[in-house]
Scaffold this active site. Structure first.
Site, PDB file in Angstrom:
ATOM      1  N   TYR A   1       0.857  -1.195   0.000  1.00 39.16           N
ATOM      2  CA  TYR A   1       0.000   0.000   0.000  1.00 39.16           C
ATOM      3  C   TYR A   1       0.887   1.236   0.000  1.00 39.16           C
ATOM      4  CZ  TYR A   1      -3.114   3.624   1.897  1.00 39.16           C
ATOM      5  OH  TYR A   1      -3.815   4.788   2.093  1.00 39.16           O
TER       6      TYR A   1
ATOM      7  N   GLU B   1      -3.493   7.478  -3.925  1.00 35.58           N
ATOM      8  CA  GLU B   1      -3.343   6.244  -3.166  1.00 35.58           C
ATOM      9  C   GLU B   1      -3.264   5.059  -4.124  1.00 35.58           C
ATOM     10  OE1 GLU B   1      -5.950   4.886   0.520  1.00 35.58           O
ATOM     11  OE2 GLU B   1      -6.920   4.315  -1.348  1.00 35.58           O
TER      12      GLU B   1
END
Lengths: 374, 290
Positions: A100, A187
């Site tokens: 991530y 993101e």
């Protein structure tokens, strides 16, 4: 402004971050056609909302026939209030590991925040709650910036093996993209390590700062339009912040805080507001257009006009409302409360042109409007 | 972040329509405006004060303490850095829609130079009976009266309504601090609260918040340890879910940002939360009597 995955990923590629090969389709035949040249793929609903996988909007498919079936099932679904009109058909990656990465505006530190986790593909807040050690964060000094060396420091000790250097490079490039494009948030979840050791962005969420759109060239055209009603779209064209609600009490006020409060007062006193519409800031000269917008909602049975002028001048706003009232001659009752900058002139104007007196208290104007709408 | 009558104020963007309108009102009320900035009109006079090419020039030629910005959003960063680097002690940024990354850069420079930034997207500062800086109706006696209640507000219009209700109930204000409606602010609600807690002329504080962000929760943390009474109003209880926050943004906020979260944080800290702005007078009277 939010960007759907297919619109955000090309920006990653421009910034030098690897993405899977793929293309957008609006029907199942086109989706099958894309798959024919890619082999095994993933078919992904394109909506500016999360939880697409849980909603069944992301499906693997191996043959053009399976791709057509998957696209058929996904197109037309509603996910997070958005109807799916396009799918992204992408080469299926050989996933060895899911990571991530994100860069965002952090109001608490008043600085950019870089985040990284070795537990990609999951809700990041769940990871942060259950396994805080798996999440690394760095508050960046925006004056000096964030480069690959700092990224390597941030990731040190994370057991990324040979992918560590590539992951650090992705973080540095992501920060550069965030700065160049005035992102509020960019993101990548998941950022995957493939079987052959490459680091690839399988998804991307991007939100741009609306205040910066004027200096971002044509980029806004690639953003996802917000779902809005016809009246809300008209409000947008007029430069007014209008939200349509389902009650009968129309609300016109200046400033976001006062407008929200006027709606709160309607609810607190037992009524239901018909809309949010604020004409503060630079919009305070648009009272005529604003009033037309409120009255165009057929559910409106009464109106409360609540002005508390600071920057917005009550005399200018009231002049606009009165002029519109004289032109439109609406048959619904209206109740005013007016205080602040330009108050005396506004009250005199109301008396002279509409033969009306404002209520001293907002509460009383709101109660009268609720009563009149019954 | 409390303005005083002796503070020398510079107006960047003084020659514009709004700059002129509000400079005249500030001057009429007693604000000590010592000059303005407009590079194209440097050397001239406007509203009875000299116009400089830059804040730097204004500092070199007489000086100033605070600067207020009537500057469009995309030009705000350069103007703010000019004032900060020139040595402004306080910078009041009225402008709405300044890109957030520009705000972060301005605040980083302000930290380095020891400048207190108020805003952006603020209506400004008022010290009733002394002066005001910004776009609040400081001159309206129904709204502002000298007194001993400090008011901190994210919204100019709603802050005005609370101040009106204070005056109606017989209270006056020691200071009004508009912290602004942007997510990233030079002065937070908590920082303004700390300032008013330390202010000898303030007996109690009214916080005017709204949904979104975590400023109220941060302020509640501080209020829990205060001896002075604090009451609050939070706008947005009846609002539909607003602009969606990004996924990673949600982790920074946790479960903060809703009306319920803010109300719970305040009440846990002993801060009375008002149902309606008109309740502010009775709530303060009760708190000050207790």
């Amino acid at each position: 402004m939010n960007f759907e995955e297919h619109a955000a990923k090309p920006l990653l590629a421009e910034a030098g971050i690897a993405i899977p090969e793929g293309a957008v389709a609006e029907d199942s035949a086109a989706a099958a056609g894309i798959a024919a040249r890619l082999g095994p793929v993933v078919v992904k609903a394109q909506v500016p909302a999360g939880k697409r996988g849980k909603a069944g909007g992301i499906r693997p498919a191996d043959t053009p026939e399976e791709v057509a079936q998957a696209a058929e099932a996904i197109l037309g679904m509603t996910i997070g209030g958005h109807q799916v009109e396009k799918v992204l058909v992408e080469s299926r990656a050989d996933i060895a590991r899911e990571l991530y990465a994100a860069v965002l505006n952090d109001p608490a530190s008043r600085s950019p925040l870089v985040m990284f986790s070795t537990r990609g593909g999951m809700d990041i807040e769940e990871v942060a709650a259950s396994e805080p050690a798996a999440v690394r964060r760095l508050v960046v000094d925006i004056t000096s910036g964030f480069d690959k060396t700092q990224a390597e420091d941030l990731l040190s000790g994370l057991d990324l093996g040979s992918a560590g250097a590539a992951a650090a490079e992705v973080l540095a490039k992501l920060y550069a993209l965030y700065r160049a494009r005035d992102a509020e948030l960019v993101e990548i979840n998941p950022l995957v390590v493939t079987g052959d050791g490459r680091v690839v962005a399988l998804d991307c969420k991007l939100a741009l700062d609306d205040g910066a759109l004027p200096r971002q060239g044509d980029l806004a055209e690639a953003g996802a339009p917000e779902p809005m009603t016809g009246l809300e779209a008209r409000g947008r064209e007029l430069g007014l912040r209008y939200i349509e609600l389902d009650g009968p009490v129309g609300v016109l006020a200046n400033g976001a805080g006062l407008t929200m409060t006027t709606m709160d007062a309607v609810v607190h006193c037992g009524g239901r507001p018909a809309n949010f519409l604020e004409i503060g800031g630079e919009a305070y000269t648009k009272a005529t257009a604003a009033l037309e917008l409120v009255l165009a909602n057929p559910r409106v049975e009464s109106l409360v006009v609540n002005f508390c002028g600071a920057f917005a001048r009550c005399d200018v706003m009231t002049e606009g409302v009165v002029a519109a009232w004289e032109t439109l001659k609406p048959e619904i009752p209206v109740f005013f409360s007016i205080h602040g900058t330009g108050e005396d002139e506004a009250v005199a104007l109301l008396k002279e042109r509409l033969d009306m007196e404002p209520f001293d208290l907002m509460d009383d104007a709101v109660k009268a409007a609720i009563e009149a709408a019954r | 972040m409390i303005v005083r009558q002796q503070d020398r104020v510079l107006v960047q963007g003084i020659t514009g329509r709004q700059g002129s309108f509000w400079t005249e009102r500030m001057q009429a009320y007693g604000t000590r405006v010592v000059g303005g900035v407009n590079p194209k009109k440097a050397g001239s006079e406007h509203c009875g004060v000299p116009v400089f090419a830059s804040a730097r020039e204004a500092m070199d030629q007489g000086g100033f303490d605070a600067s207020v910005l009537f500057i469009p959003p995309l030009a705000a960063k350069d103007a703010a850095l000019d004032a900060i680097e020139a040595g402004a002690k306080t910078l009041v940024m009225l402008t709405e829609f300044v890109p957030v990354q520009d705000v972060m850069a301005i605040l980083a420079a302000a930290r380095a130079h020891g400048c207190c930034v108020v805003g952006p997207n603020t209506a400004g500062l008022v010290t009733p009976g002394e002066c005001f800086v910004g776009i609040m109706p400081g001159f309206n006696e129904n709204i502002f009266q000298p007194g001993r209640i400090g008011v901190i507000s994210r919204s100019g219009s709603l802050g005005t309504l609370l101040c009106l209700n204070l005056v109606r109930a017989g209270f006056g204000q020691s200071a009004f601090i508009g912290i602004g409606g942007d997510p990233v602010s030079g002065t937070t609600m908590r920082e303004a609260l700390e300032r008013l807690d330390a202010d000898e002329r303030t007996d109690a504080v009214v916080l005017v918040g709204e949904i979104g962000g975590a400023k109220e929760e941060e302020a509640a943390d501080y209020a829990a340890g205060m001896a002075k009474p604090v009451v609050a109003f939070i706008a947005g209880r009846a609002s539909p879910p607003g602009k969606k926050m990004g996924h990673a943004g949600a982790i920074v906020m946790g479960d903060q940002g809703t009306h319920a979260s803010k109300k719970a944080a305040f009440e846990a800290a002993g801060v009375r939360v008002l149902d309606m702005p008109s309740g502010v007078g009775p709530a303060l009277s009760a708190a000050l009597a207790g």
